[in-house]
Design a protein around this motif. Structure first.
Motif, PDB file in Angstrom:
ATOM      1  N   LYS A   1       0.859  -1.181   0.000  1.00 14.31           N
ATOM      2  CA  LYS A   1       0.000   0.000   0.000  1.00 14.31           C
ATOM      3  C   LYS A   1       0.898   1.235   0.000  1.00 14.31           C
ATOM      4  O   LYS A   1       1.856   1.312   0.778  1.00 14.31           O
ATOM      5  CB  LYS A   1      -0.910  -0.008   1.221  1.00 14.31           C
ATOM      6  N   PHE A   2       0.599   2.198  -0.875  1.00 11.25           N
ATOM      7  CA  PHE A   2       1.512   3.332  -1.015  1.00 11.25           C
ATOM      8  C   PHE A   2       0.771   4.620  -1.306  1.00 11.25           C
ATOM      9  O   PHE A   2      -0.396   4.620  -1.721  1.00 11.25           O
ATOM     10  CB  PHE A   2       2.542   3.048  -2.109  1.00 11.25           C
ATOM     11  N   ASP A   3       1.480   5.727  -1.107  1.00 11.27           N
ATOM     12  CA  ASP A   3       0.968   7.061  -1.391  1.00 11.27           C
ATOM     13  C   ASP A   3       1.323   7.402  -2.830  1.00 11.27           C
ATOM     14  O   ASP A   3       2.504   7.486  -3.190  1.00 11.27           O
ATOM     15  CB  ASP A   3       1.604   8.069  -0.424  1.00 11.27           C
ATOM     16  N   LEU A   4       0.306   7.605  -3.661  1.00  4.90           N
ATOM     17  CA  LEU A   4       0.527   7.849  -5.088  1.00  4.90           C
ATOM     18  C   LEU A   4       1.320   9.127  -5.340  1.00  4.90           C
ATOM     19  O   LEU A   4       1.969   9.262  -6.380  1.00  4.90           O
ATOM     20  CB  LEU A   4      -0.822   7.915  -5.811  1.00  4.90           C
ATOM     21  N   ASP A   5       1.286  10.066  -4.393  1.00  6.78           N
ATOM     22  CA  ASP A   5       1.994  11.328  -4.592  1.00  6.78           C
ATOM     23  C   ASP A   5       3.490  11.222  -4.305  1.00  6.78           C
ATOM     24  O   ASP A   5       4.231  12.164  -4.557  1.00  6.78           O
ATOM     25  CB  ASP A   5       1.392  12.423  -3.693  1.00  6.78           C
TER      26      ASP A   5
ATOM     27  N   LEU B   1      11.042   0.898   0.133  1.00 11.04           N
ATOM     28  CA  LEU B   1      10.818  -0.534  -0.097  1.00 11.04           C
ATOM     29  C   LEU B   1      12.150  -1.262  -0.278  1.00 11.04           C
ATOM     30  O   LEU B   1      12.350  -2.360   0.271  1.00 11.04           O
ATOM     31  CB  LEU B   1       9.938  -0.733  -1.326  1.00 11.04           C
ATOM     32  N   ALA B   2      13.064  -0.658  -1.027  1.00  7.81           N
ATOM     33  CA  ALA B   2      14.374  -1.273  -1.249  1.00  7.81           C
ATOM     34  C   ALA B   2      15.119  -1.444   0.077  1.00  7.81           C
ATOM     35  O   ALA B   2      15.700  -2.506   0.348  1.00  7.81           O
ATOM     36  CB  ALA B   2      15.189  -0.432  -2.221  1.00  7.81           C
TER      37      ALA B   2
ATOM     38  N   ILE C   1       2.688  -5.005   2.926  1.00 12.45           N
ATOM     39  CA  ILE C   1       3.610  -3.962   3.380  1.00 12.45           C
ATOM     40  C   ILE C   1       2.875  -2.631   3.305  1.00 12.45           C
ATOM     41  O   ILE C   1       2.269  -2.319   2.272  1.00 12.45           O
ATOM     42  CB  ILE C   1       4.885  -3.923   2.511  1.00 12.45           C
ATOM     43  N   ASP C   2       2.921  -1.872   4.366  1.00 11.84           N
ATOM     44  CA  ASP C   2       2.211  -0.597   4.430  1.00 11.84           C
ATOM     45  C   ASP C   2       3.214   0.539   4.281  1.00 11.84           C
ATOM     46  O   ASP C   2       4.018   0.803   5.172  1.00 11.84           O
ATOM     47  CB  ASP C   2       1.475  -0.469   5.759  1.00 11.84           C
ATOM     48  N   LEU C   3       3.169   1.213   3.106  1.00 12.68           N
ATOM     49  CA  LEU C   3       4.041   2.360   2.854  1.00 12.68           C
ATOM     50  C   LEU C   3       3.213   3.615   2.553  1.00 12.68           C
ATOM     51  O   LEU C   3       3.671   4.500   1.821  1.00 12.68           O
ATOM     52  CB  LEU C   3       4.990   2.064   1.678  1.00 12.68           C
TER      53      LEU C   3
ATOM     54  N   ALA D   1       5.668  -0.214   7.554  1.00 10.79           N
ATOM     55  CA  ALA D   1       5.278  -1.333   8.411  1.00 10.79           C
ATOM     56  C   ALA D   1       5.041  -2.572   7.579  1.00 10.79           C
ATOM     57  O   ALA D   1       4.706  -2.492   6.392  1.00 10.79           O
ATOM     58  CB  ALA D   1       4.027  -0.971   9.200  1.00 10.79           C
ATOM     59  N   VAL D   2       5.231  -3.742   8.206  1.00 10.12           N
ATOM     60  CA  VAL D   2       5.028  -5.023   7.540  1.00 10.12           C
ATOM     61  C   VAL D   2       4.101  -5.873   8.409  1.00 10.12           C
ATOM     62  O   VAL D   2       4.308  -5.968   9.624  1.00 10.12           O
ATOM     63  CB  VAL D   2       6.371  -5.754   7.336  1.00 10.12           C
TER      64      VAL D   2
END
Length: 288
Positions: free
Chosen positions: A227-231, A240-241, A266-268, A275-276
């Motif tokens: 899950k990620f922030d598109l901006d 993530l890396a 994975i929560d980004l 967080a994982v």
């Protein structure tokens, strides 16, 4: 206090007449020159050259394209329209520039495009990094190209050569490009990107199969949702890396080991506080 008198500026009619005559001469001269360049047969197109790509590869296109332009005045052709026609006809080619070389030669600077993703718009449409649809659609997804979902209502009448300038698509392509250029993410593949109307979207990753396992099912293992922030696509990939590097180090395995093992998602959404969630641990959220 008495008002100060202002002098009216008087322009002699003779000076006005000279200026108008001078302007008329310029306009007439320009019209004569334009008529000369646009109608004199010396400037008709007589040759088309392709550079930046194998000319033999586009021999059929060149013959067809040349027949439409040959004999037409080189100045009467709008280069931006020619560029658009080339990219719509070929789809997998970028026309970087078109150059006129007098008296009658057109030079086309072409580059082969490379698909980095595919749009799911009823059918699957391969697109390059600029967002241009490259090829004819297919009912089946192409292997190993991330599928971008969620833009069915934003892109109308998709076709080969169409440039899709939707902001969400540009962000998704930036995310994929950043992942592809990250050396420590080379062992992972983005399978799809699901774009939501709010800021939080998701993409899904898997560990690539070794070369010897190419005969296996395309995506044999479970996809892990991120899950990620598109901006903030650049920050998301960087974090993530780092996160996967840390997990590989903790697993004491070689590069590309068990970084995704037992991971639910994975929560980004906030890259500053990643967080994982793991399946074998109750509500465990190890942070970076």
């Amino acid at each position: 206090m008495a008002r100060r008198k202002t002098k009216n500026l008087k322009i002699p009619f003779k000076l006005i007449g000279i200026a108008l005559s001078f302007i008329s001469i310029i306009l007439i001269s320009a019209a004569v020159l334009k008529a000369f360049f646009y109608h004199y047969p010396y400037f008709n197109i007589s040759r088309i050259v392709i550079k930046g790509a194998e000319e033999d590869k586009y021999a059929g296109f060149k013959a067809h394209f040349t027949s439409r332009l040959m004999g037409k005045n080189i100045f009467s052709q709008k280069l931006s329209s020619i560029k658009r026609e080339i990219e719509e006809e070929l789809g997998d080619v970028e026309c970087r520039a078109i150059q006129r070389r007098l008296p009658g030669e057109l030079i086309l600077f072409l580059n082969d495009r490379s698909a980095i993703a595919q749009l799911k718009l009823g059918r699957f449409y391969p697109i390059d990094a600029s967002g241009m649809i490259m090829d004819n659609p297919s009912d089946l997804a192409k292997p190993f190209l991330p599928v971008i979902l969620g833009l069915e209502d934003a892109i109308e009448r998709p076709k080969k050569g169409k440039l899709c300038s939707v902001l969400e698509l540009k962000k998704a392509l930036e995310l994929i490009e950043r992942k592809n250029s990250a050396p420590n993410l080379g062992d992972y593949l983005i399978t799809r990107v699901s774009l939501a109307r709010n800021k939080t979207s998701s993409f899904f990753i898997i560990k690539k199969n070794p070369v010897e396992d190419v005969s296996k099912k395309m995506y044999p293992q479970k996809e892990v949702e991120v899950k990620f922030d598109l901006d903030r696509p650049g920050d998301v990939i960087d974090v993530l890396a780092l996160l996967l590097d840390k997990r590989e180090g903790l697993s004491a395995m070689p590069s590309g080991g068990r970084a995704l093992e037992n991971v639910e998602y994975i929560d980004l959404k906030d890259p500053d506080s990643p967080a994982v969630l793991e399946t074998k641990k109750k509500s465990s959220f190890p942070s970076l």
